[in-house]
Write an enzyme that holds these catalytic residues in place. Structure first.
Site, PDB file in Angstrom:
ATOM      1  N   ASP A  82      24.648  40.593  78.848  1.00  0.00           N
ATOM      2  CA  ASP A  82      23.575  40.198  80.191  1.00  0.00           C
ATOM      3  C   ASP A  82      24.776  38.998  80.254  1.00  0.00           C
ATOM      4  O   ASP A  82      25.316  38.403  80.233  1.00  0.00           O
ATOM      5  CB  ASP A  82      22.827  39.203  79.098  1.00  0.00           C
ATOM      6  CG  ASP A  82      21.035  40.237  78.744  1.00  0.00           C
ATOM      7  OD1 ASP A  82      20.334  41.208  79.315  1.00  0.00           O
ATOM      8  OD2 ASP A  82      21.197  39.495  77.745  1.00  0.00           O
ATOM      9  N   ASP A 103      23.553  44.463  80.606  1.00  0.00           N
ATOM     10  CA  ASP A 103      22.414  44.659  82.081  1.00  0.00           C
ATOM     11  C   ASP A 103      23.451  43.597  82.902  1.00  0.00           C
ATOM     12  O   ASP A 103      24.127  42.219  82.495  1.00  0.00           O
ATOM     13  CB  ASP A 103      21.379  43.504  81.644  1.00  0.00           C
ATOM     14  CG  ASP A 103      20.451  43.974  81.169  1.00  0.00           C
ATOM     15  OD1 ASP A 103      20.380  45.983  81.317  1.00  0.00           O
ATOM     16  OD2 ASP A 103      19.565  43.835  80.457  1.00  0.00           O
ATOM     17  N   ASP A 152      21.729  43.487  73.190  1.00  0.00           N
ATOM     18  CA  ASP A 152      22.419  44.048  74.287  1.00  0.00           C
ATOM     19  C   ASP A 152      23.643  43.314  75.251  1.00  0.00           C
ATOM     20  O   ASP A 152      23.617  41.606  74.670  1.00  0.00           O
ATOM     21  CB  ASP A 152      21.499  45.243  76.145  1.00  0.00           C
ATOM     22  CG  ASP A 152      21.273  43.237  76.258  1.00  0.00           C
ATOM     23  OD1 ASP A 152      21.015  42.871  75.682  1.00  0.00           O
ATOM     24  OD2 ASP A 152      20.107  43.698  77.064  1.00  0.00           O
TER      25      ASP A 152
HETATM   26  P1  8DG Z   1      19.159  40.253  72.556  1.00  0.00           P
HETATM   27  O1  8DG Z   1      19.746  41.420  73.321  1.00  0.00           O
HETATM   28  O2  8DG Z   1      20.621  39.116  71.614  1.00  0.00           O
HETATM   29  O3  8DG Z   1      18.461  41.114  71.122  1.00  0.00           O
HETATM   30  O4  8DG Z   1      18.069  39.011  72.842  1.00  0.00           O
HETATM   31  P2  8DG Z   1      17.852  38.534  74.561  1.00  0.00           P
HETATM   32  O5  8DG Z   1      19.914  38.327  74.941  1.00  0.00           O
HETATM   33  O6  8DG Z   1      17.822  37.392  73.985  1.00  0.00           O
HETATM   34  O7  8DG Z   1      17.127  39.351  75.112  1.00  0.00           O
HETATM   35  P3  8DG Z   1      17.046  40.472  76.719  1.00  0.00           P
HETATM   36  O8  8DG Z   1      16.535  41.417  76.641  1.00  0.00           O
HETATM   37  O9  8DG Z   1      18.049  40.418  76.766  1.00  0.00           O
HETATM   38  O10 8DG Z   1      16.273  39.499  77.626  1.00  0.00           O
HETATM   39  C1  8DG Z   1      17.400  38.622  77.993  1.00  0.00           C
HETATM   40  C2  8DG Z   1      16.258  38.187  79.252  1.00  0.00           C
HETATM   41  O11 8DG Z   1      16.578  38.423  80.278  1.00  0.00           O
HETATM   42  C3  8DG Z   1      15.511  37.418  78.818  1.00  0.00           C
HETATM   43  O12 8DG Z   1      14.910  36.463  78.880  1.00  0.00           O
HETATM   44  C4  8DG Z   1      14.585  37.786  79.788  1.00  0.00           C
HETATM   45  C5  8DG Z   1      15.341  38.414  80.801  1.00  0.00           C
HETATM   46  N1  8DG Z   1      14.940  39.467  81.268  1.00  0.00           N
HETATM   47  C6  8DG Z   1      14.679  40.781  81.183  1.00  0.00           C
HETATM   48  N2  8DG Z   1      14.639  41.799  82.478  1.00  0.00           N
HETATM   49  C7  8DG Z   1      14.887  40.898  83.265  1.00  0.00           C
HETATM   50  C8  8DG Z   1      14.398  41.499  84.792  1.00  0.00           C
HETATM   51  O13 8DG Z   1      13.762  42.086  84.866  1.00  0.00           O
HETATM   52  N3  8DG Z   1      14.081  40.122  85.202  1.00  0.00           N
HETATM   53  C9  8DG Z   1      14.557  39.261  84.696  1.00  0.00           C
HETATM   54  N4  8DG Z   1      14.342  37.650  85.445  1.00  0.00           N
HETATM   55  N5  8DG Z   1      14.406  38.338  83.218  1.00  0.00           N
HETATM   56  C10 8DG Z   1      14.145  39.949  83.455  1.00  0.00           C
HETATM   57  O14 8DG Z   1      15.019  40.972  80.168  1.00  0.00           O
HETATM   58 CA    CA Z   2      20.857  40.219  75.884  1.00  0.00          CA
HETATM   59 CA    CA Z   3      19.468  41.951  78.863  1.00  0.00          CA
END
Ligand code: 8DG
Ligand code: CA
Ligand code: CA
Length: 507
Positions: free
Chosen positions: A337, A431, A335
């Site tokens: 972020d 996100d 995804d």
């Molecule tokens: P990817 O998408 O490349 O597969 O991996 P990523 O970017 O490392 O993982 P991600 O699932 O998109 O998560 C990114 C970061 O966001 C991870 O360190 C955890 C954090 N995170 C969530 N949900 C929440 C939340 O609700 N609150 C907080 N503070 N952090 C969150 O995924």
């Molecule tokens: Ca991500």
């Molecule tokens: Ca994410």
């Protein structure tokens, strides 16, 4: 029945390349791997060999650029030392130091790609980077215990071991065994930070977080090249089904497990019983094909432009920062972020509904679930900072956006054409998180990941410093106060940790 649905082919079908200009000079096949742009450095390689390799790669569907540009993702060199490669990159990037930097690779990566006819994952042995670990970290006896004390680059030297250990971690997570999940995850993470490959069992001695089971897996791999336990899991119906179901947007382990116990195995099984699905899961299944294919860095950049434009319309001055894996230098992710803030505290409140409204008016929103912030005031944020959890209380939106294909990009559809929506483009999970400027550093640190790095930061803070860290702040429970930070560096300093750059947080 095989649980994984057949993938609809996106690239040119067999024989389709033949149509293009048979009489004229053969034009190269269209790029089949849109996230990979190769640049072959002429230095040491020589002009004619470079031309030959360029033709070869193009014929296999790779994009190879003649000139270096920021679009290049993989720089391939032959016969260059790490120091030469690094000098070359400094020279090319000049003072800009702009991200993302390309991967600097030796010719072995290129040759493996040509053999397999597709990009192979980059491993440490392919990399030409000057090794970053400090001298203390080169000695396995002094590998620090917490991942937040280590440098963990994206490309490392022990992929075959970490893949096996992470499969075991994942499988343990599917069974709700948090302890085993963490044990395997920690062992894998230690190997990612080592300065070289494990070639002998004696190298595991003195490594932290390496228990009997993880050691046995490494031994099996060293001796036989495969682990029967890992292979057994990967082939099991339970693992394959849980992997498929948890890959669906909106489906966690608990739901996947319930479905499995009810006898469901495939996406077709789920679609046959639509009342089982909530709105988010429905969207997850509707867009499954797009959402289960990787988002590439250039797509993340395109989404950022769209979000920035929407924000410029509704709250000029607000800033958008790419976080998550892409900030750590990943070239693809599941995804995208974004963290949004505004230099004037309070201006950011209520921003998400306005941004989403703007995107919606352009027809770009396929699904959204917005959460308003659940803190009342700044004092309440202190309270939030005191909670030792990964979840935060920020205003945020988990959405699926439509990314139209840019008109210039080369794209051949198969006969079927896209199912839904019918225009040419792709559904992408996004996100959006909004933080007040006073908490921005904590939100940035919390949303950059990796998830294991974050978990380890919180564990270190509590166990070693008696401080509680989350995406809102750093709280001292003894003094009952939050420690302010204007940057990520400030937070590392509060914790007495060496600063670890995002590219080294791939724990
Ligand atoms: P990817 O998408 O490349 O597969 O991996 P990523 O970017 O490392 O993982 P991600 O699932 O998109 O998560 C990114 C970061 O966001 C991870 O360190 C955890 C954090 N995170 C969530 N949900 C929440 C939340 O609700 N609150 C907080 N503070 N952090 C969150 O995924
Ligand atoms: Ca991500
Ligand atoms: Ca994410």
């Amino acid at each position: 029945m095989a649980p994984v649905p057949p993938k609809r082919r996106r690239g040119p079908g067999r024989g389709e390349e033949a149509g293009a200009g048979r009489a004229a000079a053969p034009s190269p096949a269209p790029p089949r791997f849109p996230g990979v742009t190769i640049y072959l450095a002429e230095q040491h390689m020589g002009r004619s060999r470079r031309a030959f390799l360029t033709e070869l790669a193009r014929a296999k569907g790779f994009r190879v650029d003649q000139a270096y540009s920021p679009e290049v993702t993989h720089v391939v060199m032959e016969g260059s030392s790490a120091a030469e490669a690094s000098d070359w990159l400094d020279h090319v990037l000049g003072a800009s130091g702009s991200l993302p930097k390309p991967l600097l690779l030796n010719i072995s990566w290129f040759i493996e790609c040509m053999r397999q006819g597709k990009p192979v994952p980059v491993e440490g042995r392919h990399c030409l980077e000057v090794p970053l670990p400090t001298r203390s970290q080169a000695d396995p006896d002094s590998v620090p215990a917490y991942a937040c004390q280590r440098h963990t680059p994206l490309a490392h030297h022990n992929l075959c071991f970490t893949e096996a250990l992470e499969t075991l971690a994942e499988a343990a997570g599917f069974e709700g065994s948090q302890g085993r999940f963490l044990a395997f995850q920690r062992a894998a993470s230690v190997l990612k930070a080592l300065p070289g490959p494990i070639t002998n069992m004696s190298q595991l001695q003195g490594l932290p977080c390496f228990g009997e089971h993880s050691s046995r897996i490494v031994q099996e791999l060293l001796e036989h090249g495969v682990s029967s336990e890992v292979e057994g899991i990967k082939q099991s119906e339970r693992y394959q089904t849980m992997k498929l179901f948890t890959q669906i947007f909106g489906v966690g382990v608990k739901t996947a497990d319930r479905w499995y116990r009810e006898g469901l195995r495939t996406l077709d099984d789920l679609q046959a019983q639509p009342r089982k699905l909530n709105r988010q899961q429905e969207a997850g299944i509707r867009h499954f094909e797009d959402l289960s294919s990787p988002v590439w860095r250039h797509e993340a950049d395109a989404i950022q432009q769209v979000v920035e434009e929407a924000i410029r319309q509704v709250l000029p001055g607000a800033t958008v920062t790419l976080t998550g894996g892409f900030r750590r230098g990943k070239l693809q992710g599941h995804d995208v972020d974004f963290l949004i803030t505004h230099p004037v505290e309070g201006q950011e409140a209520g921003l998400i509904p306005k941004v989403m409204g703007h995107l919606e008016s352009q027809g770009l929103v396929l699904y959204q679930h917005t959460q308003s912030n659940h803190y009342q005031d700044l004092k309440d944020l202190d309270h939030k900072a005191s909670q030792n959890t990964a979840m935060d209380a920020y205003e945020k939106c988990f959405c699926v956006l439509w990314l139209p294909k840019p008109p210039t990009s080369f794209h051949l559809e198969t006969g079927e054409g896209p199912k839904e929506p019918s225009r040419d483009g792709k559904a992408v999970r996004v996100d959006l998180v909004v933080s007040p400027i006073s908490q921005f550093a904590f939100a940035l640190l919390g949303w950059t990941g990796s998830q294991h790095f974050e978990r380890e930061l919180r564990r270190f803070s509590q166990a070693e410093k008696n401080l509680l860290l989350n995406s809102h702040g750093l709280y001292d429970p003894e003094k009952k106060e939050s420690l302010p930070a204007a940057s990520e560096e400030d937070i590392f300093t509060h914790l007495g940790l060496e600063y670890i750059a995002p590219e080294q947080r791939n724990a």
